[in-house]
Structures are given as C-alpha cells and as structure tokens.
Motif scaffolding. Sequence first.
Motif: not given
Length: 118
Positions: A51-73
């Motif tokens: 979750a940390a690795q995927t969330g980090c990529l989602c949040r900082f590499a893709a620039g999505r919001s934290l709420a959007s990243c938390e909803a990612d399966p």
Amino acid sequence: MATGQVSEMRQRQPARWGRNLLLLAVLLVVALTAWSWTRLRVTARTNTALAAQTGCLCRFAAGRSLASCEADPAVKRDWVGLHQDAVARSLTASVPLLASQTARWSPEAGCVMDGWKD
C-alpha cells in the motif's frame, strides 16, 4: 443446612455461570489472538508495504489526491490506512498495532521504501 441457605445458593448459581462463560470467551479470544499474532503481523507488514509503494506512486508520481489513492483496490486492503507528509513527499501505510511502512518520493529514483520495521 437450612432451607434458606439452599435457596440462596441456587439463586447465586446462574450469576457464576454467566461470569464463567464470559471469562471463558475472553480467554478464548486472547488465546486465538496470541496463536495467530505472527501470521497477522506478517500479513499486515506485507499489505502496508504494498500500500505504501502503490500509494506513493499514485499520490506523487501520478499526482492524484490522497482520497483517490485510498480508494484504489491495490491500496485499499485489510484495515490499512494511508498518511502523507507533503513536505517530505512521503506516504506511510499502517495497520494499527501491527505494522507501518513508509515510501518516499524522489524525482531521480521514484518511490523508495524505507527499511523494514519490525
């Protein structure tokens, strides 16, 4: 033994059974938790690292919001919570009392996991 004493003992008996059953249930829960603690910790550690690795990529590499990243399966797993530090550009995934892992963003290396925490 007097009749009054016998009836008094019979009236107290159900309270003992209820207390003993409650005590037995609590002991059973504690025993099952102790028995499965290692497996729970290993699963939590693995899920928080993913979750940390995927969330980090989602949040900082893709620039999505934290709420959007938390909803990612890939991030949304058994009781895993995400917490970001926007200044340090890091994202920590944790399961209360069991595990916590942090991934940090750097433009040169992408998301890099901190060392495993035991």
